[in-house]
Each structure stands twice: as structure tokens, then as C-alpha cells.
Design a protein around this motif. Structure first.
Motif, PDB file in Angstrom:
ATOM      1  N   ILE A  29       9.067  40.113 -16.801  1.00 55.58           N
ATOM      2  CA  ILE A  29       8.681  39.112 -17.800  1.00 55.58           C
ATOM      3  C   ILE A  29       7.198  38.779 -17.662  1.00 55.58           C
ATOM      4  O   ILE A  29       6.461  38.708 -18.656  1.00 55.58           O
ATOM      5  N   HIS A  30       6.756  38.581 -16.417  1.00 56.68           N
ATOM      6  CA  HIS A  30       5.344  38.256 -16.199  1.00 56.68           C
ATOM      7  C   HIS A  30       4.442  39.406 -16.670  1.00 56.68           C
ATOM      8  O   HIS A  30       3.364  39.165 -17.236  1.00 56.68           O
ATOM      9  N   GLN A  31       4.874  40.632 -16.442  1.00 57.41           N
ATOM     10  CA  GLN A  31       4.080  41.773 -16.889  1.00 57.41           C
ATOM     11  C   GLN A  31       4.022  41.838 -18.411  1.00 57.41           C
ATOM     12  O   GLN A  31       2.973  42.141 -18.998  1.00 57.41           O
ATOM     13  N   ALA A  32       5.155  41.556 -19.077  1.00 56.29           N
ATOM     14  CA  ALA A  32       5.160  41.550 -20.537  1.00 56.29           C
ATOM     15  C   ALA A  32       4.283  40.427 -21.078  1.00 56.29           C
ATOM     16  O   ALA A  32       3.587  40.601 -22.094  1.00 56.29           O
ATOM     17  N   GLU A  33       4.315  39.275 -20.420  1.00 52.54           N
ATOM     18  CA  GLU A  33       3.440  38.177 -20.849  1.00 52.54           C
ATOM     19  C   GLU A  33       1.974  38.549 -20.655  1.00 52.54           C
ATOM     20  O   GLU A  33       1.115  38.174 -21.475  1.00 52.54           O
ATOM     21  N   ALA A  34       1.671  39.270 -19.579  1.00 53.68           N
ATOM     22  CA  ALA A  34       0.295  39.720 -19.367  1.00 53.68           C
ATOM     23  C   ALA A  34      -0.132  40.697 -20.466  1.00 53.68           C
ATOM     24  O   ALA A  34      -1.278  40.649 -20.944  1.00 53.68           O
ATOM     25  N   GLU A  35       0.783  41.567 -20.873  1.00 49.80           N
ATOM     26  CA  GLU A  35       0.462  42.491 -21.966  1.00 49.80           C
ATOM     27  C   GLU A  35       0.236  41.734 -23.272  1.00 49.80           C
ATOM     28  O   GLU A  35      -0.618  42.118 -24.086  1.00 49.80           O
ATOM     29  N   ALA A  39      -0.818  44.324 -32.768  1.00 50.96           N
ATOM     30  CA  ALA A  39      -0.601  44.462 -31.329  1.00 50.96           C
ATOM     31  C   ALA A  39       0.020  43.204 -30.751  1.00 50.96           C
ATOM     32  O   ALA A  39       0.907  43.264 -29.877  1.00 50.96           O
ATOM     33  N   ARG A  40      -0.414  42.030 -31.221  1.00 50.82           N
ATOM     34  CA  ARG A  40       0.154  40.778 -30.730  1.00 50.82           C
ATOM     35  C   ARG A  40       1.626  40.645 -31.119  1.00 50.82           C
ATOM     36  O   ARG A  40       2.444  40.157 -30.340  1.00 50.82           O
ATOM     37  N   GLU A  41       1.956  41.072 -32.304  1.00 45.56           N
ATOM     38  CA  GLU A  41       3.356  40.999 -32.739  1.00 45.56           C
ATOM     39  C   GLU A  41       4.248  41.845 -31.844  1.00 45.56           C
ATOM     40  O   GLU A  41       5.303  41.407 -31.381  1.00 45.56           O
ATOM     41  N   SER A  42       3.813  43.075 -31.590  1.00 45.35           N
ATOM     42  CA  SER A  42       4.611  43.968 -30.749  1.00 45.35           C
ATOM     43  C   SER A  42       4.725  43.434 -29.324  1.00 45.35           C
ATOM     44  O   SER A  42       5.807  43.442 -28.724  1.00 45.35           O
ATOM     45  N   ALA A  43       3.600  42.940 -28.776  1.00 43.84           N
ATOM     46  CA  ALA A  43       3.630  42.422 -27.408  1.00 43.84           C
ATOM     47  C   ALA A  43       4.472  41.160 -27.304  1.00 43.84           C
ATOM     48  O   ALA A  43       5.150  40.932 -26.298  1.00 43.84           O
ATOM     49  N   GLY A  44       4.453  40.312 -28.339  1.00 45.67           N
ATOM     50  CA  GLY A  44       5.272  39.107 -28.327  1.00 45.67           C
ATOM     51  C   GLY A  44       6.756  39.422 -28.309  1.00 45.67           C
ATOM     52  O   GLY A  44       7.529  38.789 -27.570  1.00 45.67           O
ATOM     53  N   ILE A  45       7.173  40.407 -29.099  1.00 47.20           N
ATOM     54  CA  ILE A  45       8.576  40.819 -29.064  1.00 47.20           C
ATOM     55  C   ILE A  45       8.893  41.457 -27.716  1.00 47.20           C
ATOM     56  O   ILE A  45      10.006  41.327 -27.199  1.00 47.20           O
ATOM     57  N   GLY A  46       7.892  42.125 -27.119  1.00 50.64           N
ATOM     58  CA  GLY A  46       8.101  42.725 -25.808  1.00 50.64           C
ATOM     59  C   GLY A  46       8.441  41.693 -24.746  1.00 50.64           C
ATOM     60  O   GLY A  46       9.221  41.967 -23.824  1.00 50.64           O
ATOM     61  N   VAL A  47       7.884  40.486 -24.856  1.00 48.20           N
ATOM     62  CA  VAL A  47       8.230  39.412 -23.919  1.00 48.20           C
ATOM     63  C   VAL A  47       9.699  39.036 -24.068  1.00 48.20           C
ATOM     64  O   VAL A  47      10.424  38.859 -23.081  1.00 48.20           O
ATOM     65  N   ASP A  48      10.158  38.929 -25.326  1.00 55.71           N
ATOM     66  CA  ASP A  48      11.576  38.608 -25.553  1.00 55.71           C
ATOM     67  C   ASP A  48      12.483  39.721 -25.045  1.00 55.71           C
ATOM     68  O   ASP A  48      13.570  39.455 -24.510  1.00 55.71           O
ATOM     69  N   VAL A  49      12.045  40.971 -25.200  1.00 61.64           N
ATOM     70  CA  VAL A  49      12.832  42.095 -24.676  1.00 61.64           C
ATOM     71  C   VAL A  49      12.923  42.007 -23.155  1.00 61.64           C
ATOM     72  O   VAL A  49      13.994  42.228 -22.566  1.00 61.64           O
TER      73      VAL A  49
END
Length: 432
Positions: free
Chosen positions: A57-63, A120-130
Motif C-alpha cells: 500500500i505504501h509503495q502504491a501511495e508513493a507511486e 497517470a494520477r487516475e491510474s495510480a490512484g486506482i492502484g492504491v485501492d488495488v
């Protein structure tokens, strides 16, 4: 009606045999499955595997932070038209220059004009939820493993207690048999038969202690030491849930399915990002120039500035590969979601059926068999103490009672394990 004693010491032998025997109805009240799961879940907060999974989760938030950053401007400083040391500029014979110093600042604009940063922000934001859904699924699996290990340990502890009780009863039976042999009511060979029974009970007790130690080690490997100690396997269990309700719960609550649906959304966002990346790079420039004209041309030095625009020409590379890969990833995510749905439906159906069977066996059949075996054992032991039954009948009744107790322990443990699997299959800890 009690049998009348036919020899001295028979009633005393019966009291010695039954002393310290726990009543079947006297069982320790077990906490509810939800409270047990909650206490184990609190112990799992320190589980290294969960802590490692949380870093995802922390890594996804960093992305996401990286994707939200505005690109840095670039500074270019250059000096041009400078003469070689051995060939200076000369007004008459070797004119040149004038030397100049340039400082140019460029700022990319394609992230704003073509929406690359937003995609890019949209994809990374969904990545946090994933990542959060993946962590929830890891926690679901670790909690299931901890609960199964918990009930394995409870079953092993119950089997060890049964083996210890059987060993004590065998020793009491030896004392009674010795008294009967001494009074002439039984042959000496019966003492040897009881000695064999005692040896078997000791062997069972040693194996049960080893099994309990192994079960405790497996349990503590998951939750650590000092967590929820297993109690009685008795206690009311929730009624079986319908398959339709369980499937609906699983579709809404299972974190792996939630994560896969989010992954489909993320793959769509990635496709939009690749489409934005197909646009060319675009940047605007602004620069300052100082010309050193005095030595080269005999004129005063000059200051000037300029602006420019740089844009790539998408003639060959239009991100064809990135777009094709993004479309394939999206189709793959959709197929994986459908496959996981089918597997989840099969898992839920199997869990519902197993819990129904375990519930019926544990709450009906095994309890009735244990009551019957307990009554038969007590009556035969009573009659043996009073001289009305043979030793072989007592040993056979005790063996039947031990088998019924073992089956009861196994069915109760399997009841709670199957409930834990059903809860994990539907993704909730409290069933309707």
C-alpha cells in the motif's frame, strides 16, 4: 436400580473408579466465533507477512505521489563561438565570433496540454485501492490460516486431555481389579490385561502430547506467542446460511474479487494513460544570451533574449506498442475477474455444503453417540465394580467411549474450521 454388592469393597471400588470423572454436560463456555476471530486478528497486526503486505500500500501511495508531481523545468547553459587558444579572433586577419553565453530554461507542457499527468494520477490512484484490496485479501487468508491452526490446537489439546483422562481411568481400573483379585472375585490374568491397557494409554498420551506441541508451534508461527489460547470446542454455532445468500455476500465482500474489479478499472485507466502518452512531447523555452563583441568585433557587448517552442513529430513512434499492451492487459484483467468469480462461486458452494454437513454431524449425530457411549460405559463400570460384568466388557466400553469422544472432538473442531472457511469464502466474519 443399583445392584446389591456381592463381595466386600465393591461399592468402594465403584466410587474409586468414578472419582474425578468430569460430567459430560460440564463444559467450559466458549466465546463466540466472532470474538475469537477478533482477538486473533488483533494478534495478527504484528504478523511479519501482513506487515510486508502492508508495504505494498505504501509503495502504491508513493507511486501516486510520483504520478501527481509536475515535471521539473530544465536549465541549459552553453558557451559558443569561442576561439581556440592558439587562434584568437582578429579584426583584420581572423575575424570571428563574437563569443556568446546562453542560458535557456525549458518547461514541458505536454503533461498539461494533453492530459498525461491527469491520466497517470487516475491510474495510480486506482492502484492504491488495488493494493488495499490485495492487503485485505492477504489478511483474510492469514486470518483463515490462524483460525484453522487455532482449532487444530484446540482439538489437539482436547485429545491430549482425553488421553490423560483415559490413562488415569486405566490406573483406577487396575486398582479395582487388584482389589477384586485379592478378594477372589477375579483371576490374576485380568491384572495383566489392565497392564496392557495402561501401556496403550501411556503411548496414546505421549503421542497426544507431541501432537499438541506440534499444533501449538504451527499456531504460534502465525500469530506469535501470547495470543488467544484455545478453549473448549463446545458452544453454539450459527445456523447454516443459504447458498444464494452466501454467493451474494461473496460477490460484494470478498476482497480478492473487489481487487480484481478495481484492477479492471485500473487497466482502463492505464489504456487512457497510454493514449495520452501517444501525443508528442511539448515544451516551451525562454533564454538569455550575452555576446562578447568587444575583442572580436570592436563593438560593445550585447545582451539579448529569446523564446521557443519544441514539439516532437509523431511520425514513426505513436506509442503503438504501449496501446496494444494496455488493451491486452485490460482483456486479461477481465478474464481473470471472470475466472476468479467462477472459482469463488465453487469455493462458496463447497464451503456452504461442508458447513451444513459439519453442523449436522457435530450438533446431532456425534452428540447422541457420545451420550450413548458415556451411559453405556458408566453402567458397565458400575456393574463391573459390583461384580456383574467382565473386564473385557469394561475395556470394550471404555474403548467405545474414547472413540466417541475422539469423534466428537474431531467433529467439533471441523465444525469451527468449516465455519472459518465459510466466513473466509464469503469475505465476512459474521454470517447473517
Amino acid at each position: 436400580m443399583f445392584l446389591r454388592s456381592r463381595r466386600p469393597g465393591a461399592l468402594a471400588s465403584f466410587l474409586l473408579l468414578t472419582a474425578g470423572r468430569p460430567a459430560f454436560a460440564e463444559v467450559e463456555a466458549e466465546a463466540s466465533p466472532a470474538s475469537v476471530a477478533a482477538r486473533i486478528a488483533s494478534c495478527l497486526e504484528a504478523d511479519p507477512r501482513l506487515l510486508a503486505g502492508k508495504e505494498e500500500i505504501h509503495q502504491a501511495e508513493a507511486e501516486e505521489v510520483t504520478a501527481s508531481l509536475v515535471p521539473n523545468p530544465e536549465l541549459q547553459v552553453a558557451s559558443g563561438l569561442v576561439p581556440f587558444p592558439w587562434s584568437p579572433f582578429d579584426d583584420a586577419d581572423h575575424p570571428g565570433g563574437p563569443p556568446q553565453l546562453e542560458a535557456i530554461v525549458s518547461m514541458p507542457l505536454d503533461w498539461l496540454v494533453f492530459g498525461k499527468r491527469a491520466a497517470a494520477r487516475e491510474s495510480a490512484g486506482i492502484g492504491v485501492d488495488v493494493a488495499k484490496a490485495g492487503f485485505d485479501d492477504l489478511r483474510r487468508q492469514r486470518l483463515l490460516a490462524a483460525l484453522e491452526a487455532h482449532y487444530d490446537l484446540a482439538e489437539a489439546a482436547g485429545v491430549r486431555e482425553l488421553a490423560d483422562e483415559a490413562h488415569r481411568e486405566a490406573e483406577r481400573l487396575y486398582s479395582i481389579t487388584a482389589a477384586r483379585v485379592g478378594a477372589g472375585g477375579a483371576e490374576a490374568v485380568e491384572l495383566d490385561r489392565v497392564r496392557v491397557s495402561i501401556a496403550e494409554r501411556r503411548r496414546e498420551l505421549a503421542l497426544a502430547r507431541a501432537a499438541e506441541t506440534g499444533a501449538r508451534a504451527r499456531y504460534e508461527a502465525i500469530v506469535g506467542r501470547g495470543c488467544e489460547e484455545p478453549g473448549s470446542l463446545e458452544g453454539p454455532a450459527p445456523e447454516p446460511v443459504s447458498e444464494h445468500a452466501a454467493l451474494e455476500l461473496a460477490e460484494k465482500s470478498r476482497p480478492d474479487l473487489v481487487g480484481l474489479r478495481l484492477h479492471v478499472d485500473q487497466s482502463g485507466a492505464e489504456l487512457r494513460k497510454e493514449r495520452a502518452d501517444a501525443f508528442p512531447e511539448l515544451s516551451v523555452e525562454a533564454g538569455y544570451t550575452r555576446q562578447f563583441q568587444r575583442k572580436a568585433m570592436g563593438a560593445p557587448d550585447a545582451h539579448s533574449w529569446g523564446v521557443g517552442l519544441t514539439v516532437g513529430l509523431p511520425i514513426f513512434d505513436r506509442n503503438q506498442g504501449g496501446l496494444a499492451k494496455a488493451r491486452s492487459v485490460r482483456r486479461q484483467a477481465e478474464h481473470e475477474l471472470e475466472a476468479s468469480r467462477r472459482e469463488a462461486r465453487a469455493e462458496v458452494t463447497e464451503a456452504v455444503r461442508n458447513y451444513e454437513a459439519s453442523f449436522e454431524i457435530a450438533t446431532t449425530h456425534d452428540e447422541e453417540a457420545l451420550r450413548a457411549a458415556t451411559r453405556a460405559k458408566e453402567r458397565i463400570e458400575e456393574a463391573y465394580a459390583l461384580g456383574g460384568r467382565s473386564l473385557l466388557e469394561v475395556l470394550d466400553a471404555q474403548e467405545s467411549w474414547r472413540e466417541a469422544r475422539r469423534n466428537h472432538l474431531s467433529s467439533r473442531a471441523e465444525l469451527w474450521r468449516s465455519l472459518s472457511r465459510l466466513q473466509a469464502a464469503v469475505g465476512v466474519q459474521v454470517l447473517p
